[in-house]
Design a protein around this motif. Sequence first.
Motif, PDB file in Angstrom:
ATOM      1  N   LEU A 250     -11.425  -2.754   9.026  1.00 55.41           N
ATOM      2  CA  LEU A 250     -10.945  -1.369   9.017  1.00 55.41           C
ATOM      3  C   LEU A 250     -11.347  -0.692   7.711  1.00 55.41           C
ATOM      4  O   LEU A 250     -10.945  -1.132   6.632  1.00 55.41           O
ATOM      5  CB  LEU A 250      -9.429  -1.332   9.166  1.00 55.41           C
ATOM      6  N   PRO A 251     -12.105   0.407   7.754  1.00 53.80           N
ATOM      7  CA  PRO A 251     -12.587   1.016   6.512  1.00 53.80           C
ATOM      8  C   PRO A 251     -11.581   1.941   5.832  1.00 53.80           C
ATOM      9  O   PRO A 251     -11.654   2.153   4.623  1.00 53.80           O
ATOM     10  CB  PRO A 251     -13.823   1.798   6.968  1.00 53.80           C
TER      11      PRO A 251
ATOM     12  N   ASP B 154      -5.141   7.124  -8.282  1.00 60.98           N
ATOM     13  CA  ASP B 154      -4.545   5.874  -7.845  1.00 60.98           C
ATOM     14  C   ASP B 154      -5.380   5.269  -6.730  1.00 60.98           C
ATOM     15  O   ASP B 154      -5.594   5.895  -5.697  1.00 60.98           O
ATOM     16  CB  ASP B 154      -3.119   6.144  -7.341  1.00 60.98           C
ATOM     17  N   GLY B 155      -5.868   4.063  -6.940  1.00 62.24           N
ATOM     18  CA  GLY B 155      -6.664   3.378  -5.931  1.00 62.24           C
ATOM     19  C   GLY B 155      -5.860   2.352  -5.155  1.00 62.24           C
ATOM     20  O   GLY B 155      -6.427   1.401  -4.618  1.00 62.24           O
ATOM     21  N   THR B 156      -4.548   2.514  -5.095  1.00 56.09           N
ATOM     22  CA  THR B 156      -3.695   1.586  -4.368  1.00 56.09           C
ATOM     23  C   THR B 156      -4.197   1.418  -2.942  1.00 56.09           C
ATOM     24  O   THR B 156      -4.507   2.410  -2.274  1.00 56.09           O
ATOM     25  CB  THR B 156      -2.242   2.100  -4.323  1.00 56.09           C
TER      26      THR B 156
ATOM     27  N   GLY C 246       0.790  -1.222   0.000  1.00 56.30           N
ATOM     28  CA  GLY C 246       0.000   0.000   0.000  1.00 56.30           C
ATOM     29  C   GLY C 246       0.815   1.262   0.000  1.00 56.30           C
ATOM     30  O   GLY C 246       2.044   1.265  -0.113  1.00 56.30           O
ATOM     31  N   ARG C 247       0.107   2.373   0.135  1.00 56.09           N
ATOM     32  CA  ARG C 247       0.755   3.669   0.210  1.00 56.09           C
ATOM     33  C   ARG C 247       1.574   3.756   1.496  1.00 56.09           C
ATOM     34  O   ARG C 247       1.289   3.097   2.477  1.00 56.09           O
ATOM     35  CB  ARG C 247      -0.316   4.774   0.185  1.00 56.09           C
ATOM     36  N   GLY C 248       2.606   4.609   1.493  1.00 54.27           N
ATOM     37  CA  GLY C 248       3.568   4.650   2.586  1.00 54.27           C
ATOM     38  C   GLY C 248       3.089   5.420   3.799  1.00 54.27           C
ATOM     39  O   GLY C 248       3.804   6.275   4.308  1.00 54.27           O
ATOM     40  N   SER C 249       1.884   5.141   4.291  1.00 54.38           N
ATOM     41  CA  SER C 249       1.378   5.835   5.465  1.00 54.38           C
ATOM     42  C   SER C 249       1.814   5.109   6.728  1.00 54.38           C
ATOM     43  O   SER C 249       2.335   4.008   6.683  1.00 54.38           O
ATOM     44  CB  SER C 249      -0.147   5.940   5.397  1.00 54.38           C
TER      45      SER C 249
ATOM     46  N   GLU D 100      -6.365  -1.276   4.583  1.00 59.13           N
ATOM     47  CA  GLU D 100      -6.748  -2.370   3.684  1.00 59.13           C
ATOM     48  C   GLU D 100      -5.699  -3.474   3.670  1.00 59.13           C
ATOM     49  O   GLU D 100      -6.029  -4.669   3.640  1.00 59.13           O
ATOM     50  CB  GLU D 100      -6.966  -1.819   2.280  1.00 59.13           C
ATOM     51  N   CYS D 101      -4.433  -3.090   3.704  1.00 57.73           N
ATOM     52  CA  CYS D 101      -3.367  -4.088   3.693  1.00 57.73           C
ATOM     53  C   CYS D 101      -3.314  -4.854   5.004  1.00 57.73           C
ATOM     54  O   CYS D 101      -3.093  -6.076   5.026  1.00 57.73           O
ATOM     55  CB  CYS D 101      -2.031  -3.428   3.402  1.00 57.73           C
TER      56      CYS D 101
END
Length: 215
Positions: free
Chosen positions: A161-162, A86-88, A17-20, A93-94
Motif C-alpha cells: 500500500l503506497p 512530520d513524517g509519521t 500512525g496518524r489518526g486516519s 504504512e502501519c
Amino acid sequence: MVLDTAFCPTVVVLGAGRGSRFYGPLRSPRQLDDGDMLEASLRVAVASGLPVLAVTREALAARACTQLAARDVVVVPDVLLPDGRDGTPGLSECISAGVSARPGSSGWVVLPADMPLVLPSTLVAVAQALRVHAVAYAQHAGRRGHPVGFGAELYSELVLLPDDSAARRLVARYPSCGVDVDDPGTQMDVESLRDAASLQPPPGPRAFAPAPPAW
C-alpha cells in the motif's frame, strides 16, 4: 463464539500512525501518545482469543509489551522530514508493517488503538467473516465502523500500500461484508481513557445504544 484454531486471523492493533480512518477521520489526524489507551485496546484484542500484533512507536513499545510478547510488537520509526514536516507513518504504512510481520496469517483484523470500546466478540465476528469475504467490517445500527478485516488473499496488495488513499481504495474495490454487531464501540474513537469511561453504557440491560459521533 467458538474459535476455529485452524482459521485464526491476526488482530493488528495500530498504535503508531496518524489518526486516519478507512471511512474518513473522526477528528483531525493525530499521533497516538497515550500508553494507557494502547494497553486498553490491546487487552480487548487479547480477550478475543485471536492472535494479536501491535504496530507502535518506540516511545510506546514498552507499554505494548506489558500485554504482548516482544515478538508480537512491531516498532515503526518516528520520522522528521528535511523540511520540518512530520513524517509519521500513515494508516497504510502501519497496516503494511503489521501484515508483513504475519505473512502466514488466515487474515488480518485491523483495530485502531484509540478505539478501546470495541468488544472482543466484535473482533471475532469480523475475523470469522473472512472465511468467505475478502473484506469485512463491523457495522452497528446500520453504520460502518471498525475493525476492518482483510482476507489472506489480499496479502500482496496490503504489503505494498503506497498511501492512505490506497487503503481506502482497497476497501472499496473488493466486495465487502458488513458484520452486524450490537456494539456502539465500533463507532467511537476517544482522546483518552477518561473519554472512554464517560462513553461506557451503564451496567445492566441497555434500552438504547449511545448515539455514535458524526463521521
